[in-house]
Design a protein around this motif. Structure first.
Motif, PDB file in Angstrom:
ATOM      1  N   ARG A   3       0.839  -1.196   0.000  1.00 32.78           N
ATOM      2  CA  ARG A   3       0.000   0.000   0.000  1.00 32.78           C
ATOM      3  C   ARG A   3       0.877   1.251   0.000  1.00 32.78           C
ATOM      4  O   ARG A   3       1.827   1.363   0.781  1.00 32.78           O
ATOM      5  N   LEU A   4       0.550   2.189  -0.860  1.00 34.40           N
ATOM      6  CA  LEU A   4       1.274   3.457  -0.944  1.00 34.40           C
ATOM      7  C   LEU A   4       0.818   4.387   0.170  1.00 34.40           C
ATOM      8  O   LEU A   4      -0.357   4.716   0.279  1.00 34.40           O
ATOM      9  N   ASP A 169       6.453   4.900   6.381  1.00 38.30           N
ATOM     10  CA  ASP A 169       7.387   3.788   6.257  1.00 38.30           C
ATOM     11  C   ASP A 169       8.117   3.953   4.927  1.00 38.30           C
ATOM     12  O   ASP A 169       7.474   4.060   3.879  1.00 38.30           O
ATOM     13  N   ARG A 170       9.443   3.940   4.933  1.00 43.00           N
ATOM     14  CA  ARG A 170      10.184   4.195   3.689  1.00 43.00           C
ATOM     15  C   ARG A 170       9.863   3.169   2.609  1.00 43.00           C
ATOM     16  O   ARG A 170       9.982   3.469   1.424  1.00 43.00           O
ATOM     17  N   ALA A 171       9.436   1.958   2.991  1.00 39.58           N
ATOM     18  CA  ALA A 171       9.085   0.938   2.007  1.00 39.58           C
ATOM     19  C   ALA A 171       7.738   1.209   1.346  1.00 39.58           C
ATOM     20  O   ALA A 171       7.358   0.506   0.397  1.00 39.58           O
ATOM     21  N   SER A 172       7.032   2.238   1.809  1.00 44.53           N
ATOM     22  CA  SER A 172       5.699   2.565   1.275  1.00 44.53           C
ATOM     23  C   SER A 172       5.653   3.962   0.679  1.00 44.53           C
ATOM     24  O   SER A 172       4.590   4.569   0.592  1.00 44.53           O
ATOM     25  N   THR A 239      -0.460   5.805 -12.444  1.00 43.38           N
ATOM     26  CA  THR A 239      -1.603   5.844 -11.530  1.00 43.38           C
ATOM     27  C   THR A 239      -1.195   5.332 -10.153  1.00 43.38           C
ATOM     28  O   THR A 239      -0.088   4.822  -9.952  1.00 43.38           O
ATOM     29  N   LEU A 240      -2.118   5.427  -9.201  1.00 40.38           N
ATOM     30  CA  LEU A 240      -1.903   4.853  -7.875  1.00 40.38           C
ATOM     31  C   LEU A 240      -1.609   3.360  -7.991  1.00 40.38           C
ATOM     32  O   LEU A 240      -0.693   2.846  -7.343  1.00 40.38           O
ATOM     33  N   GLU A 241      -2.365   2.661  -8.815  1.00 41.97           N
ATOM     34  CA  GLU A 241      -2.147   1.222  -8.983  1.00 41.97           C
ATOM     35  C   GLU A 241      -0.734   0.938  -9.503  1.00 41.97           C
ATOM     36  O   GLU A 241      -0.067   0.005  -9.028  1.00 41.97           O
ATOM     37  N   LEU A 245       2.236  -1.158  -7.615  1.00 47.63           N
ATOM     38  CA  LEU A 245       2.908  -2.257  -8.324  1.00 47.63           C
ATOM     39  C   LEU A 245       4.418  -2.071  -8.278  1.00 47.63           C
ATOM     40  O   LEU A 245       5.182  -3.014  -8.055  1.00 47.63           O
ATOM     41  N   LEU A 246       4.850  -0.839  -8.461  1.00 46.30           N
ATOM     42  CA  LEU A 246       6.283  -0.516  -8.443  1.00 46.30           C
ATOM     43  C   LEU A 246       6.886  -0.799  -7.069  1.00 46.30           C
ATOM     44  O   LEU A 246       7.976  -1.369  -6.953  1.00 46.30           O
ATOM     45  N   LEU A 247       6.179  -0.400  -6.017  1.00 47.59           N
ATOM     46  CA  LEU A 247       6.649  -0.667  -4.656  1.00 47.59           C
ATOM     47  C   LEU A 247       6.775  -2.164  -4.399  1.00 47.59           C
ATOM     48  O   LEU A 247       7.753  -2.629  -3.793  1.00 47.59           O
ATOM     49  N   SER A 248       5.788  -2.910  -4.845  1.00 43.81           N
ATOM     50  CA  SER A 248       5.810  -4.370  -4.634  1.00 43.81           C
ATOM     51  C   SER A 248       6.967  -5.000  -5.378  1.00 43.81           C
ATOM     52  O   SER A 248       7.654  -5.883  -4.852  1.00 43.81           O
ATOM     53  N   ALA A 249       7.219  -4.518  -6.605  1.00 40.76           N
ATOM     54  CA  ALA A 249       8.328  -5.056  -7.384  1.00 40.76           C
ATOM     55  C   ALA A 249       9.667  -4.699  -6.766  1.00 40.76           C
ATOM     56  O   ALA A 249      10.611  -5.502  -6.773  1.00 40.76           O
ATOM     57  N   THR A 250       9.763  -3.505  -6.203  1.00 43.34           N
ATOM     58  CA  THR A 250      11.014  -3.052  -5.603  1.00 43.34           C
ATOM     59  C   THR A 250      11.345  -3.811  -4.335  1.00 43.34           C
ATOM     60  O   THR A 250      12.517  -4.046  -4.012  1.00 43.34           O
TER      61      THR A 250
END
Length: 252
Positions: A3-4, A169-172, A239-241, A245-250
């Motif tokens: 979640r962003l 959270d830096r991961a988000s 987009t937000l989505e 997706l980018l965060l999850s991939a990272t």
């Protein structure tokens, strides 16, 4: 999918096209006001943009041409430049980059925190926000400017302060940047960075691989984003989505 929580926006060259027809003109007018024969044309200014922050840019150029800027003259230049920049902004000469307004409002509706993190001064940022009152007012939770940190980009301090103030959270968190110093700052703070490269940053080609994604702009219905690296974006809109997706991939 992660979640962003927050998006940290650089300003100059990222949120808006402010450099060549905004800051550069204001610098040249300030030089004339203060009796300096300097004139930064587009090519020269593009080279100087590798130096983050106006004060540092003027000091570096003074050393380059063998001029002396004492503290009093530097402060006069800073004040004059700021006044001229505010006039340029209020004239409507500055435009938001494609897709910026669309994404700002999508994130706002989703209650994602949005912060400005910039090497510009607070007065310049506030003037820009006011000039786009219909699009930017009420969007940002806060800002970190050149007035808030001792060490500017490429050091991690601006983004670390934004993390602390936002409680994120830096991961988000996703950062939007356009330059080598900005990318280095975001990465040094351990943040996912989406890069919209500025054409005048000659060093950026050698460091783009450190960005989580590289795109030409954020995309509109009639002007789709081009993805140079990072996850594909089928509809040509950031987009937000896509950011989640980018965060999850990272994080894999």
């Amino acid at each position: 999918m992660t979640r962003l929580q927050a998006v940290f926006w650089d300003v100059d060259g990222t949120l808006a096209d402010t450099e060549l027809n905004g800051h550069r003109q204001a610098f040249n007018q300030a030089f004339a006001d203060c009796g300096l024969s300097w004139n930064w044309n587009e090519q020269l200014y593009s080279e100087l943009l590798s130096i983050p922050g106006g004060r540092q840019r003027m000091q570096s150029y003074a050393q380059r041409v063998g001029d002396t800027l004492d503290a009093e003259l530097l402060e006069r230049l800073r004040r004059s430049k700021q006044q001229h920049y505010l006039k340029v902004v209020s004239s409507g000469a500055i435009t938001l980059r494609p897709g910026v307004s669309r994404l700002l409002h999508e994130l706002n509706r989703a209650d994602v925190q949005q912060w400005i993190v910039t090497s510009s001064g607070e007065a310049s940022v506030l003037a820009l926000i006011e000039s786009f009152s219909g699009e930017l007012t009420g969007i940002f939770e806060g800002m970190v400017t050149a007035d808030d940190v001792y060490r500017h980009k490429p050091h991690p301090d601006p983004y670390q302060l934004a993390l602390d103030l936002s409680g994120s959270d830096r991961a988000s968190v996703v950062v939007f940047e356009d330059s080598t110093p900005g990318l280095q700052s975001a990465r040094a703070a351990g943040l996912c960075c989406v890069l919209t490269p500025s054409p005048w940053d000659r060093e950026l080609e050698n460091s783009q691989q450190h960005a989580s994604a590289v795109i030409d702009q954020l995309g509109e219905d009639e002007q789709k984003a081009r993805i140079f690296s990072g996850p594909p974006c089928a509809e040509g809109l950031i987009t937000l989505e896509y950011l989640e997706l980018l965060l999850s991939a990272t994080s894999r």
